[in-house]
Write a protein that holds these residues in place. Structure first.
Motif, mmCIF file in Angstrom:
data_model
loop_
_atom_site.group_PDB
_atom_site.id
_atom_site.type_symbol
_atom_site.label_atom_id
_atom_site.label_comp_id
_atom_site.label_asym_id
_atom_site.label_seq_id
_atom_site.Cartn_x
_atom_site.Cartn_y
_atom_site.Cartn_z
ATOM 1 N N SER A 61 0.828 -1.203 0.000
ATOM 2 C CA SER A 61 0.000 0.000 0.000
ATOM 3 C C SER A 61 0.865 1.257 0.000
ATOM 4 C CB SER A 61 -0.899 -0.003 1.245
ATOM 5 O OG SER A 61 -1.522 1.253 1.396
ATOM 6 N N PRO A 62 0.402 2.303 -0.682
ATOM 7 C CA PRO A 62 1.165 3.561 -0.638
ATOM 8 C C PRO A 62 1.116 4.221 0.740
ATOM 9 C CG PRO A 62 -0.859 3.846 -1.888
ATOM 10 C CD PRO A 62 -0.743 2.386 -1.566
ATOM 11 N N TRP A 63 0.263 3.756 1.623
ATOM 12 C CA TRP A 63 0.130 4.339 2.954
ATOM 13 C C TRP A 63 0.921 3.574 4.017
ATOM 14 C CZ3 TRP A 63 -5.196 3.943 0.856
ATOM 15 C CH2 TRP A 63 -5.551 5.095 0.166
ATOM 16 N N VAL A 64 1.857 2.747 3.614
ATOM 17 C CA VAL A 64 2.686 2.022 4.577
ATOM 18 C C VAL A 64 3.441 3.040 5.409
ATOM 19 C CG1 VAL A 64 4.710 0.527 4.817
ATOM 20 C CG2 VAL A 64 2.912 -0.059 3.220
ATOM 21 N N GLY A 65 3.421 2.866 6.714
ATOM 22 C CA GLY A 65 4.138 3.771 7.612
ATOM 23 C C GLY A 65 3.305 4.951 8.073
ATOM 24 N N LEU A 66 2.115 5.122 7.535
ATOM 25 C CA LEU A 66 1.245 6.215 7.942
ATOM 26 C C LEU A 66 0.741 5.943 9.353
ATOM 27 C CD1 LEU A 66 -0.311 8.786 7.027
ATOM 28 C CD2 LEU A 66 -2.166 7.254 6.373
ATOM 29 N N GLU A 67 0.844 6.926 10.217
ATOM 30 C CA GLU A 67 0.380 6.768 11.594
ATOM 31 C C GLU A 67 -1.120 7.011 11.641
ATOM 32 O OE1 GLU A 67 2.085 5.801 14.299
ATOM 33 O OE2 GLU A 67 3.814 5.471 12.998
ATOM 34 N N LEU A 68 -1.859 6.059 12.163
ATOM 35 C CA LEU A 68 -3.309 6.175 12.281
ATOM 36 C C LEU A 68 -3.688 6.305 13.744
ATOM 37 C CD1 LEU A 68 -4.397 3.326 9.848
ATOM 38 C CD2 LEU A 68 -4.313 5.775 9.377
ATOM 39 N N ASP A 69 -4.740 7.082 13.993
ATOM 40 C CA ASP A 69 -5.256 7.213 15.344
ATOM 41 C C ASP A 69 -6.224 6.062 15.577
ATOM 42 O OD1 ASP A 69 -6.096 8.009 17.828
ATOM 43 O OD2 ASP A 69 -7.384 9.626 17.081
ATOM 44 N N THR A 70 -5.773 5.035 16.295
ATOM 45 C CA THR A 70 -6.602 3.851 16.511
ATOM 46 C C THR A 70 -7.165 3.779 17.923
ATOM 47 O OG1 THR A 70 -4.642 2.575 17.083
ATOM 48 C CG2 THR A 70 -5.355 2.511 14.780
ATOM 49 N N GLU A 71 -7.051 4.877 18.662
ATOM 50 C CA GLU A 71 -7.567 4.895 20.021
ATOM 51 C C GLU A 71 -9.090 4.951 19.997
ATOM 52 O OE1 GLU A 71 -7.243 7.859 23.807
ATOM 53 O OE2 GLU A 71 -5.443 7.497 22.632
ATOM 54 N N ARG A 72 -9.716 4.128 20.822
ATOM 55 C CA ARG A 72 -11.172 4.058 20.864
ATOM 56 C C ARG A 72 -11.706 4.772 22.098
ATOM 57 N NH1 ARG A 72 -13.479 -1.561 18.929
ATOM 58 N NH2 ARG A 72 -15.286 -0.422 19.646
ATOM 59 N N GLN A 73 -12.928 5.263 21.961
ATOM 60 C CA GLN A 73 -13.592 5.832 23.125
ATOM 61 C C GLN A 73 -14.019 4.693 24.036
ATOM 62 O OE1 GLN A 73 -16.880 8.254 21.984
ATOM 63 N NE2 GLN A 73 -15.592 9.896 21.186
ATOM 64 N N THR A 74 -13.844 4.883 25.323
ATOM 65 C CA THR A 74 -14.206 3.835 26.275
ATOM 66 C C THR A 74 -15.534 4.108 26.966
ATOM 67 O OG1 THR A 74 -12.885 4.917 27.970
ATOM 68 C CG2 THR A 74 -11.820 3.177 26.672
ATOM 69 N N SER A 75 -16.158 5.239 26.701
ATOM 70 C CA SER A 75 -17.437 5.553 27.346
ATOM 71 C C SER A 75 -18.532 4.647 26.782
ATOM 72 C CB SER A 75 -17.812 7.016 27.146
ATOM 73 O OG SER A 75 -18.011 7.260 25.773
ATOM 74 N N LEU A 76 -19.570 4.410 27.574
ATOM 75 C CA LEU A 76 -20.653 3.541 27.149
ATOM 76 C C LEU A 76 -21.603 4.236 26.173
ATOM 77 C CD1 LEU A 76 -21.452 1.800 30.545
ATOM 78 C CD2 LEU A 76 -20.104 0.933 28.638
ATOM 79 N N THR A 77 -21.641 5.549 26.220
ATOM 80 C CA THR A 77 -22.522 6.303 25.311
ATOM 81 C C THR A 77 -21.725 7.332 24.559
ATOM 82 O OG1 THR A 77 -23.045 7.917 27.023
ATOM 83 C CG2 THR A 77 -24.505 5.991 26.848
ATOM 84 N N ARG A 78 -22.312 7.846 23.521
ATOM 85 C CA ARG A 78 -21.675 8.931 22.777
ATOM 86 C C ARG A 78 -22.772 9.847 22.257
ATOM 87 N NH1 ARG A 78 -20.061 4.717 18.343
ATOM 88 N NH2 ARG A 78 -21.988 4.679 17.172
ATOM 89 N N GLU A 79 -22.417 11.081 22.046
ATOM 90 C CA GLU A 79 -23.387 12.052 21.564
ATOM 91 C C GLU A 79 -23.547 11.896 20.065
ATOM 92 O OE1 GLU A 79 -22.859 16.079 22.737
ATOM 93 O OE2 GLU A 79 -22.135 15.501 24.729
ATOM 94 N N MET A 80 -24.826 12.013 19.629
ATOM 95 C CA MET A 80 -25.124 11.927 18.195
ATOM 96 C C MET A 80 -25.989 13.099 17.803
ATOM 97 S SD MET A 80 -25.937 7.929 17.586
ATOM 98 C CE MET A 80 -26.055 8.167 15.836
ATOM 99 N N VAL A 81 -25.755 13.606 16.622
ATOM 100 C CA VAL A 81 -26.572 14.675 16.083
ATOM 101 C C VAL A 81 -27.585 14.038 15.157
ATOM 102 C CG1 VAL A 81 -26.560 16.769 14.701
ATOM 103 C CG2 VAL A 81 -24.656 16.268 16.239
#
Length: 82
Positions: A61-81
C-alpha cells in the motif's frame, strides 16, 4: 466472446489466434457444447499469476508507515446529532 465450431476453428486457426490477441477470449464448441476457450498469453498470465494475500496487499500500500489514530472511546454512550 466469439464462438467457433471446432472444425472451423481448426481451419481458421491463425485468424482465431489473432482475434484472441486483439478482441479477447475465443470460445470453441463441439457438437454445440462449449468445450474450450482460447486466450492470449498475456490474459493467461494475468489469470494464473498468484495474487498477493491480504498481508502482501497491505504491505504494498502507498500508505505504509502512515500513523493512524486507533484509540477508541471507552465511554458507554456517545453524543449523536440527529
Amino acid at each position: 466472446m466469439s464462438t467457433w465450431q471446432l472444425q472451423e476453428a481448426k481451419s481458421r486457426f491463425s485468424e482465431v489466434v489473432k482475434l484472441a490477441l486483439s478482441e479477447g477470449p475465443q470460445g470453441i464448441t463441439v457438437r454445440g457444447e462449449d468445450v474450450a476457450v482460447l486466450v492470449s498469453r498475456a490474459e493467461y498470465t494475468r489469470l494464473t499469476h498468484p495474487k498477493p494475500g491480504f498481508v502482501g496487499f497491505m504491505r504494498g500500500s502507498p500508505w505504509v508507515g502512515l500513523e493512524l489514530d486507533t484509540e477508541r472511546q471507552t465511554s458507554l454512550t456517545r453524543e449523536m446529532v440527529l
